[in-house]
Design an enzyme around this catalytic site. Sequence first.
Site, PDB file in Angstrom:
ATOM      1  N   GLU A  48       0.819  -1.204   0.000  1.00  0.00           N
ATOM      2  CA  GLU A  48       0.000   0.000   0.000  1.00  0.00           C
ATOM      3  C   GLU A  48       0.862   1.268   0.000  1.00  0.00           C
ATOM      4  O   GLU A  48       0.549   2.251  -0.679  1.00  0.00           O
ATOM      5  CB  GLU A  48      -0.935   0.009   1.211  1.00  0.00           C
ATOM      6  CG  GLU A  48      -2.060  -1.007   1.146  1.00  0.00           C
ATOM      7  CD  GLU A  48      -3.018  -0.746   0.000  1.00  0.00           C
ATOM      8  OE1 GLU A  48      -3.281   0.431  -0.315  1.00  0.00           O
ATOM      9  OE2 GLU A  48      -3.500  -1.721  -0.599  1.00  0.00           O
ATOM     10  N   CYS A 204     -11.704   2.631 -15.154  1.00  0.00           N
ATOM     11  CA  CYS A 204     -12.037   4.053 -14.999  1.00  0.00           C
ATOM     12  C   CYS A 204     -10.746   4.869 -14.890  1.00  0.00           C
ATOM     13  O   CYS A 204     -10.500   5.566 -13.906  1.00  0.00           O
ATOM     14  CB  CYS A 204     -12.912   4.244 -13.766  1.00  0.00           C
ATOM     15  SG  CYS A 204     -13.759   5.855 -13.721  1.00  0.00           S
ATOM     16  N   CYS A 211     -15.520   2.342 -20.621  1.00  0.00           N
ATOM     17  CA  CYS A 211     -16.875   2.390 -20.062  1.00  0.00           C
ATOM     18  C   CYS A 211     -17.715   1.187 -20.463  1.00  0.00           C
ATOM     19  O   CYS A 211     -18.615   0.781 -19.715  1.00  0.00           O
ATOM     20  CB  CYS A 211     -17.575   3.675 -20.500  1.00  0.00           C
ATOM     21  SG  CYS A 211     -16.756   5.186 -19.946  1.00  0.00           S
ATOM     22  N   CYS A 214     -17.488  -1.486 -17.869  1.00  0.00           N
ATOM     23  CA  CYS A 214     -17.619  -1.063 -16.481  1.00  0.00           C
ATOM     24  C   CYS A 214     -18.959  -1.518 -15.884  1.00  0.00           C
ATOM     25  O   CYS A 214     -20.021  -1.277 -16.470  1.00  0.00           O
ATOM     26  CB  CYS A 214     -17.509   0.456 -16.382  1.00  0.00           C
ATOM     27  SG  CYS A 214     -17.648   1.067 -14.683  1.00  0.00           S
ATOM     28  N   CYS A 220     -23.699   5.642 -14.109  1.00  0.00           N
ATOM     29  CA  CYS A 220     -22.628   6.642 -14.175  1.00  0.00           C
ATOM     30  C   CYS A 220     -23.108   7.941 -14.812  1.00  0.00           C
ATOM     31  O   CYS A 220     -23.495   7.969 -15.994  1.00  0.00           O
ATOM     32  CB  CYS A 220     -21.442   6.091 -14.956  1.00  0.00           C
ATOM     33  SG  CYS A 220     -20.053   7.240 -15.081  1.00  0.00           S
TER      34      CYS A 220
END
Length: 371
Positions: A48, A204, A211, A214, A220
């Site tokens: 991370e 994205c 798209c 997605c 959206c």
Amino acid sequence: MKRLTEFELSELEDPSFSRAVVDWQKQHGRHALPWQNTRDAYRIWLSEIMLQQTQVTAVLGYYARFLERFPTVVALAEAPLEDVMAHWSGLGYYTRARNLHACAKRVVEQYGGVFPSDPALLAELPGIGRSTAAAISAFSSGTRAAILDGNVKRVFARVFGVDQYPGLKPVEDALWRRAEALTPADGGIEAYTQGLMDLGATLCTRSRPDCERCPLQARCVAYATGRTAELPVRKPKKDTPEKRALMLAVVEGGQVLLQQRPASGIWGGLLSLPEFDGHVGVDEAEDADVAVLANAAGEFGTVDEVEPLLPLVHGFTHYKLHIQPFRVGLAKRAGTPAGHVWWDLANIDAAPLPAPVKKLLGQLAAPTLFG
């Protein structure tokens, strides 16, 4: 940390949102990254931190080498900072490496080498913010905690049609409220958290979002209104200042003189080449005078020759640095000044150097150039 009221939660909750993300992640998300499929908080935390402002492809090699040298949080805590910086060299944003080392020490001293599972406690450790703490806790302990990193902000800004810059405090606060409300409370937190990250990283994306694949396309706002290129709203642009630095590659006997930079500031804690006048504005910088440079380098020994090397440009987040390096050959050393070290050019890859300086010295390490 302010908690949402029941009314605020009910207004923003949408279980179908998390289900769509979880279902997509299980079928199409990433499952084979080296820090996945583990509950080891150390490995999750390391990934991370490395992934902050850095692409996965750039992190993979560093992650493997870092774990080989520092396999546990105890090994990292006990290692010299210089060793940690050397293994981080080239990954950028070096404050992360210093915080990484400080965090490891805190985990060992305060928690006996075991990362706490409470996101609030994780967020108090060096270099771990609210979103990173939530991700570590979710992946290592299955804790329900909302994330809101850069990728998630982009997904939310497009899906919910946020038409203000997400970095503004009121906008960010509103996004956090939504993130908390949408985080599932009935399990699946790992898949949901990973799914949000994967959506932002693979579909994205900033430019040319995919798209058609997605799972959130139907809801959206940016897609429905043809504004995927406009959202999220970009940070207002400022003119990028330009600065210049004169660096001295002082060489003698197959070694180069390196200087320890201050712990804070640009390239904090790394070794670098001595600089003649620091990072000064291009408009304020005077033309380099070889005679003046030779005189300044006299503190390092008897100067034999000074010659300019090819300049290079390095971009920071807040200014652009024009580096003009000079090779300073010494006939005889005057000793090693405080805060400096002589380093074998044949082993320059092992030095904890900023990426542009390492590149410069790597190109110039041939015996015919340095003798």
